[in-house]
Scaffold this motif. Structure first.
Motif, PDB file in Angstrom:
ATOM      1  N   ALA A  42       0.847  -1.205   0.000  1.00 38.90           N
ATOM      2  CA  ALA A  42       0.000   0.000   0.000  1.00 38.90           C
ATOM      3  C   ALA A  42       0.875   1.244   0.000  1.00 38.90           C
ATOM      4  CB  ALA A  42      -0.904   0.003   1.228  1.00 38.90           C
ATOM      5  N   CYS A  43       0.294   2.312  -0.527  1.00 44.25           N
ATOM      6  CA  CYS A  43       1.037   3.565  -0.629  1.00 44.25           C
ATOM      7  C   CYS A  43       0.405   4.586   0.325  1.00 44.25           C
ATOM      8  CB  CYS A  43       0.956   4.052  -2.073  1.00 44.25           C
ATOM      9  SG  CYS A  43       1.727   5.654  -2.319  1.00 44.25           S
ATOM     10  N   HIS A  44       1.210   5.218   1.132  1.00 42.06           N
ATOM     11  CA  HIS A  44       0.695   6.256   2.014  1.00 42.06           C
ATOM     12  C   HIS A  44       0.455   7.509   1.171  1.00 42.06           C
ATOM     13  CE1 HIS A  44       0.640   9.246   5.312  1.00 42.06           C
ATOM     14  NE2 HIS A  44       0.027   8.258   5.927  1.00 42.06           N
ATOM     15  N   GLN A  45      -0.788   7.972   1.198  1.00 41.38           N
ATOM     16  CA  GLN A  45      -1.163   9.037   0.259  1.00 41.38           C
ATOM     17  C   GLN A  45      -0.334  10.307   0.436  1.00 41.38           C
ATOM     18  OE1 GLN A  45      -5.282   9.240   1.232  1.00 41.38           O
ATOM     19  NE2 GLN A  45      -5.889   7.669  -0.243  1.00 41.38           N
ATOM     20  N   LYS A  46      -0.124  10.695   1.680  1.00 38.41           N
ATOM     21  CA  LYS A  46       0.561  11.978   1.900  1.00 38.41           C
ATOM     22  C   LYS A  46       2.041  11.915   1.570  1.00 38.41           C
ATOM     23  CE  LYS A  46      -2.137  14.448   5.308  1.00 38.41           C
ATOM     24  NZ  LYS A  46      -2.445  14.206   6.697  1.00 38.41           N
ATOM     25  N   THR A  47       2.687  10.827   2.032  1.00 43.70           N
ATOM     26  CA  THR A  47       4.147  10.777   1.893  1.00 43.70           C
ATOM     27  C   THR A  47       4.600  10.030   0.640  1.00 43.70           C
ATOM     28  OG1 THR A  47       4.257   8.692   3.077  1.00 43.70           O
ATOM     29  CG2 THR A  47       4.390  10.717   4.408  1.00 43.70           C
ATOM     30  N   GLY A  48       3.705   9.248   0.052  1.00 37.99           N
ATOM     31  CA  GLY A  48       4.089   8.441  -1.107  1.00 37.99           C
ATOM     32  C   GLY A  48       4.924   7.222  -0.722  1.00 37.99           C
ATOM     33  N   GLN A  49       5.135   7.030   0.584  1.00 37.39           N
ATOM     34  CA  GLN A  49       5.923   5.876   1.060  1.00 37.39           C
ATOM     35  C   GLN A  49       5.145   4.578   0.834  1.00 37.39           C
ATOM     36  OE1 GLN A  49       8.781   5.215   2.262  1.00 37.39           O
ATOM     37  NE2 GLN A  49       9.580   6.847   3.564  1.00 37.39           N
ATOM     38  N   ILE A  50       5.890   3.536   0.496  1.00 38.66           N
ATOM     39  CA  ILE A  50       5.252   2.230   0.296  1.00 38.66           C
ATOM     40  C   ILE A  50       5.386   1.394   1.573  1.00 38.66           C
ATOM     41  CG2 ILE A  50       5.226   0.130  -1.116  1.00 38.66           C
ATOM     42  CD1 ILE A  50       4.487   2.593  -2.709  1.00 38.66           C
ATOM     43  N   TYR A  51       4.276   0.772   1.951  1.00 38.54           N
ATOM     44  CA  TYR A  51       4.256  -0.052   3.166  1.00 38.54           C
ATOM     45  C   TYR A  51       3.632  -1.403   2.858  1.00 38.54           C
ATOM     46  CZ  TYR A  51       5.262   4.194   5.780  1.00 38.54           C
ATOM     47  OH  TYR A  51       5.861   5.322   6.255  1.00 38.54           O
ATOM     48  N   ALA A  52       3.804  -2.311   3.800  1.00 40.11           N
ATOM     49  CA  ALA A  52       3.034  -3.566   3.767  1.00 40.11           C
ATOM     50  C   ALA A  52       2.014  -3.483   4.891  1.00 40.11           C
ATOM     51  CB  ALA A  52       3.954  -4.753   3.965  1.00 40.11           C
ATOM     52  N   LEU A  53       0.784  -3.780   4.567  1.00 38.37           N
ATOM     53  CA  LEU A  53      -0.290  -3.723   5.568  1.00 38.37           C
ATOM     54  C   LEU A  53      -0.806  -5.133   5.820  1.00 38.37           C
ATOM     55  CD1 LEU A  53      -0.132  -0.676   5.068  1.00 38.37           C
ATOM     56  CD2 LEU A  53      -2.594  -0.642   4.792  1.00 38.37           C
ATOM     57  N   LYS A  54      -0.660  -5.570   7.031  1.00 41.35           N
ATOM     58  CA  LYS A  54      -1.141  -6.917   7.380  1.00 41.35           C
ATOM     59  C   LYS A  54      -2.494  -6.776   8.066  1.00 41.35           C
ATOM     60  CE  LYS A  54       0.723 -10.964   9.811  1.00 41.35           C
ATOM     61  NZ  LYS A  54       2.013 -11.543  10.190  1.00 41.35           N
ATOM     62  N   LYS A  55      -3.510  -7.264   7.366  1.00 38.97           N
ATOM     63  CA  LYS A  55      -4.880  -7.128   7.862  1.00 38.97           C
ATOM     64  C   LYS A  55      -5.162  -8.233   8.876  1.00 38.97           C
ATOM     65  CE  LYS A  55      -9.508  -7.219   5.808  1.00 38.97           C
ATOM     66  NZ  LYS A  55     -10.175  -7.359   4.502  1.00 38.97           N
ATOM     67  N   ILE A  56      -5.636  -7.848  10.017  1.00 41.87           N
ATOM     68  CA  ILE A  56      -5.922  -8.839  11.052  1.00 41.87           C
ATOM     69  C   ILE A  56      -7.387  -9.235  10.959  1.00 41.87           C
ATOM     70  CG2 ILE A  56      -5.998  -9.239  13.532  1.00 41.87           C
ATOM     71  CD1 ILE A  56      -3.678  -7.067  13.547  1.00 41.87           C
ATOM     72  N   LEU A  57      -7.578 -10.470  10.588  1.00 41.89           N
ATOM     73  CA  LEU A  57      -8.952 -10.938  10.373  1.00 41.89           C
ATOM     74  C   LEU A  57      -9.569 -11.398  11.675  1.00 41.89           C
ATOM     75  CD1 LEU A  57      -8.418 -13.059   7.160  1.00 41.89           C
ATOM     76  CD2 LEU A  57      -9.466 -10.808   7.317  1.00 41.89           C
ATOM     77  N   MET A  58     -10.789 -10.980  11.883  1.00 42.41           N
ATOM     78  CA  MET A  58     -11.550 -11.514  13.006  1.00 42.41           C
ATOM     79  C   MET A  58     -12.748 -12.219  12.403  1.00 42.41           C
ATOM     80  SD  MET A  58     -11.309  -8.712  16.001  1.00 42.41           S
ATOM     81  CE  MET A  58     -11.445  -7.231  15.062  1.00 42.41           C
ATOM     82  N   HIS A  59     -12.675 -13.528  12.364  1.00 45.58           N
ATOM     83  CA  HIS A  59     -13.711 -14.263  11.648  1.00 45.58           C
ATOM     84  C   HIS A  59     -15.047 -14.201  12.341  1.00 45.58           C
ATOM     85  CE1 HIS A  59     -11.203 -15.772   8.492  1.00 45.58           C
ATOM     86  NE2 HIS A  59     -10.261 -15.869   9.388  1.00 45.58           N
ATOM     87  N   ASN A  60     -14.997 -14.031  13.612  1.00 47.36           N
ATOM     88  CA  ASN A  60     -16.259 -13.821  14.300  1.00 47.36           C
ATOM     89  C   ASN A  60     -16.061 -12.721  15.310  1.00 47.36           C
ATOM     90  OD1 ASN A  60     -18.423 -14.092  16.352  1.00 47.36           O
ATOM     91  ND2 ASN A  60     -19.044 -15.688  14.896  1.00 47.36           N
ATOM     92  N   GLU A  61     -16.849 -11.715  15.183  1.00 48.30           N
ATOM     93  CA  GLU A  61     -16.637 -10.535  15.990  1.00 48.30           C
ATOM     94  C   GLU A  61     -16.725 -10.826  17.485  1.00 48.30           C
ATOM     95  OE1 GLU A  61     -18.196  -6.970  14.591  1.00 48.30           O
ATOM     96  OE2 GLU A  61     -17.032  -7.290  12.777  1.00 48.30           O
ATOM     97  N   LYS A  62     -17.554 -11.824  17.829  1.00 47.05           N
ATOM     98  CA  LYS A  62     -17.712 -12.121  19.252  1.00 47.05           C
ATOM     99  C   LYS A  62     -16.399 -12.636  19.854  1.00 47.05           C
ATOM    100  CE  LYS A  62     -21.552 -14.305  18.384  1.00 47.05           C
ATOM    101  NZ  LYS A  62     -22.254 -15.518  18.361  1.00 47.05           N
ATOM    102  N   ASP A  63     -15.578 -13.213  18.987  1.00 47.81           N
ATOM    103  CA  ASP A  63     -14.332 -13.774  19.492  1.00 47.81           C
ATOM    104  C   ASP A  63     -13.356 -12.712  19.965  1.00 47.81           C
ATOM    105  OD1 ASP A  63     -15.189 -16.252  18.972  1.00 47.81           O
ATOM    106  OD2 ASP A  63     -14.157 -16.443  17.056  1.00 47.81           O
ATOM    107  N   GLY A  64     -13.533 -11.551  19.465  1.00 51.31           N
ATOM    108  CA  GLY A  64     -12.607 -10.501  19.848  1.00 51.31           C
ATOM    109  C   GLY A  64     -11.326 -10.570  19.042  1.00 51.31           C
ATOM    110  N   PHE A  65     -10.356  -9.885  19.539  1.00 53.61           N
ATOM    111  CA  PHE A  65      -9.108  -9.710  18.796  1.00 53.61           C
ATOM    112  C   PHE A  65      -8.206 -10.926  18.995  1.00 53.61           C
ATOM    113  CE2 PHE A  65      -5.049  -7.599  17.957  1.00 53.61           C
ATOM    114  CZ  PHE A  65      -5.388  -6.861  16.843  1.00 53.61           C
ATOM    115  N   PRO A  66      -7.669 -11.514  17.907  1.00 51.11           N
ATOM    116  CA  PRO A  66      -6.870 -12.745  18.067  1.00 51.11           C
ATOM    117  C   PRO A  66      -5.639 -12.502  18.951  1.00 51.11           C
ATOM    118  CG  PRO A  66      -7.299 -12.275  15.751  1.00 51.11           C
ATOM    119  CD  PRO A  66      -7.780 -11.094  16.521  1.00 51.11           C
ATOM    120  N   ILE A  67      -5.475 -13.388  19.897  1.00 49.68           N
ATOM    121  CA  ILE A  67      -4.367 -13.213  20.839  1.00 49.68           C
ATOM    122  C   ILE A  67      -3.025 -13.307  20.119  1.00 49.68           C
ATOM    123  CG2 ILE A  67      -4.137 -15.633  21.558  1.00 49.68           C
ATOM    124  CD1 ILE A  67      -4.046 -12.777  24.025  1.00 49.68           C
TER     125      ILE A  67
END
Ligand SMILES: Nc1ncnc2c1ncn2[C@@H]1O[C@H](COP(=O)(O)OP(=O)(O)OP(=O)(O)O)[C@@H](O)[C@H]1O
Length: 519
Positions: A42-67
């Protein structure tokens, strides 16, 4: 995001800036499909810097954030070293659709042009020995930093080593890492001994050391050093050097290569919980020197010290950095002299081969609030297990890629590298179950790796009891289930099961794997 407070291990600086909005980034392409999420360029719009974004999936919202994600974030926030991937910030995607209450979180790290696995698979790329030395030195420096700070990585492998086009190597993926409570390795003294038990359900099988295969629970930073040895060999061979098809087969090929264990080479091996089936193996004197004829004396010495059966004496990162291999000709290349290559990531390899790698079950880990430590709520059902099956968060979720070997339509981000000529390799399984005696040889259906006409091993004897669902001795974190497996919720997993015979079978296996809670 409000991450719980954690005291940084001594010597580790706090360094973290906070959260931004996902809208500040333009998504570019998918780089990887990880255990608990997907990685996008992904590219940061303001700075033009390129990053890697790791999306944290929560398959079920009730489970909360994966430990596991929480652990990775907590650790990465505290770490700061040239050879460890830096967590720049977290980016938040607020729910826009009705029905979704929670935000999606992304870990933002600098974009790295390659992972080592993808790079080695690119036939246009050829590593010179000075280049290999440069990468290995960086790897040891990163490992020394982690071990000095009481951190075990526990998933050392080529796909978790990121490399950029400025010759920098960084250790990534701290989803399995944990604090190590023992004294740290000392110069000239191997890796010491551990006093407490840790789970053996760590490390991708092909990089898993013999002591873990034999289920030593008091392991040490030596487990990461074994993985580094596998990576070292892989850089010469351009493919994983120990591609076992089951845990038992993994142990067999290890002992074929470095020699059978005995009281001199691996003191205490025969009393480890997993030793019995190994006693049936044909004796071997090892063939490391024959297999690595391309290595000079120093190189072979370093490799054999990394692949030493005796985990107490296995070389530590401090001594590996000082090894004569790096002081003799040809000298290590300077980072800035390393040639640049077209971007190569492990996902390219899988896509190029028209194959979805058999994605190994992720460590279940747990979720925030799922139990005293987020690992077990005592109800006979793992807090997240009902939705993730065996803890493989990729199954049944919105990112479901289906069972191993079953092609799914390519997503918009999928891409193929320019090279696409070779036959598919066996799936690099990262199963977390160590027991070869429990009838759980999940991959015995796989063909032998290309070029290895080996027959799959017969099933090892069962240990009895409730088989797959039985906890390893002494593992208090592992609940047992009744024969029908845990109660399942009416989530999308049930719908998934009816799609194909393969899929119908998978949840059972996943149910077994759910028993794995990381310690
Ligand atoms: N900063 C980065 N720059 C470029 N590529 C990256 C970056 N971080 C991750 N990747 C790519 O994504 C892949 C998966 O990332 P990572 O190992 O962190 O996720 P994971 O969930 O632990 O995956 P796995 O379960 O396969 O180990 C990596 O092998 C790499 O190809």
């Amino acid at each position: 995001m409000a991450a719980p407070a954690a005291s940084p291990p001594a010597g580790i600086q706090r360094r973290f800036f906070g959260c931004s909005k996902i809208g500040e980034y333009d998504m570019m392409q998918k780089l990887g499909e990880g255990t608990f999420g997907e990685v996008h360029k992904a590219c940061h719009q303001k700075t033009g810097q390129i990053y890697a974004l790791k999306k944290i999936l929560m398959h079920n919202e009730k489970d909360g954030f994966p430990i596991t994600a929480l652990r990775e974030i907590k650790l990465l926030k505290m770490l700061s070293h040239d050879n460890v991937l830096k967590l720049e910030e977290m980016a938040v995607e607020r729910p826009r659709t009705e029905g979704r209450k929670r935000a999606i979180l992304y870990m933002v790290t600098p974009y790295m042009d390659h992972d080592l696995s993808g790079l080695l698979d690119n036939p246009d790329v050829h590593f010179s020995e000075p280049q290999i030395k440069c990468y290995m030195l960086q790897l040891f420096k990163g490992l020394r930093y982690l071990h000095d700070n009481h951190i075990l990585h526990r998933d050392m492998k080529a796909a978790n080593l990121l490399i950029n086009n400025r010759g920098r190597l960084q250790i990534a993926d701290f989803g399995l890492a944990r604090h190590y409570e023992e004294p740290i390795p000392q110069r000239g003294k191997g890796n010491g001994e551990a006093r407490r038990d840790y789970t053996t359900l760590v490390v991708t099988r092909w990089y898993r050391p013999p002591e873990l295969l034999l289920q030593l629970r008091r392991y040490t930073p030596a487990i990461d050093m074994w993985g580094a040895g596998c990576v070292f060999g892989e850089m010469f061979k351009r493919k994983p050097i120990l591609a076992g098809q089951s845990d038992l087969h993994q142990a067999q090929i290890i002992f074929e290569m470095v020699g059978s264990p005995n009281e001199q080479t691996m003191p205490g091996w025969s009393t480890l919980p997993g030793a019995e089936p190994v006693k049936q193996f044909q004796p071997s004197t090892g063939n490391l020197a024959q297999r690595f004829r391309e290595l000079n004396r120093e190189g072979l010495d370093l490799l054999s010290q990394l692949l030493l059966l005796d985990w107490r004496k296995r070389i530590n990162a401090i001594d590996a950095i000082d090894h004569p291999y790096f002081k003799t000709s040809p000298r290590p290349m300077r980072e800035e002299d390393i040639p640049t290559f077209a971007d190569s990531h492990e996902l390219d390899r899988r896509n190029a081969r028209g194959q979805k790698q058999a994605l190994p079950p992720a460590p279940a880990g747990g979720t925030v609030g799922g139990g005293p430590n987020g690992e077990w709520n005592g109800s006979g059902q793992h807090p997240n297990g009902a939705h993730w099956g065996n803890g493989d968060r990729r199954y049944g979720g919105p990112q479901d890629r289906g069972p191993p070997g079953v092609e799914r339509p390519r997503g918009g981000y999928d891409r193929r590298p320019p090279y696409d000529h070779r036959p598919p390799p066996p799936p690099p399984d990262r199963e977390r179950r160590p027991n070869w005696g429990n009838g759980a040889e999940r991959h015995s259906h796989l063909p032998p790796p290309p070029g290895e006409g080996r027959h799959p091993l017969p099933h090892p004897p069962r240990h009895g009891g409730n088989g797959d669902r039985r906890a390893p001795p002494g593992d208090t974190y592992i609940p047992s289930y009744d024969n029908d497996g845990p109660r399942r919720s009416r989530d999308r997993r049930d719908r998934t099961r009816s799609r194909s015979p393969d899929r119908r079978e998978r949840p059972r296996e996943r149910d077994r794997d759910r028993d794995i809670y990381r310690r």
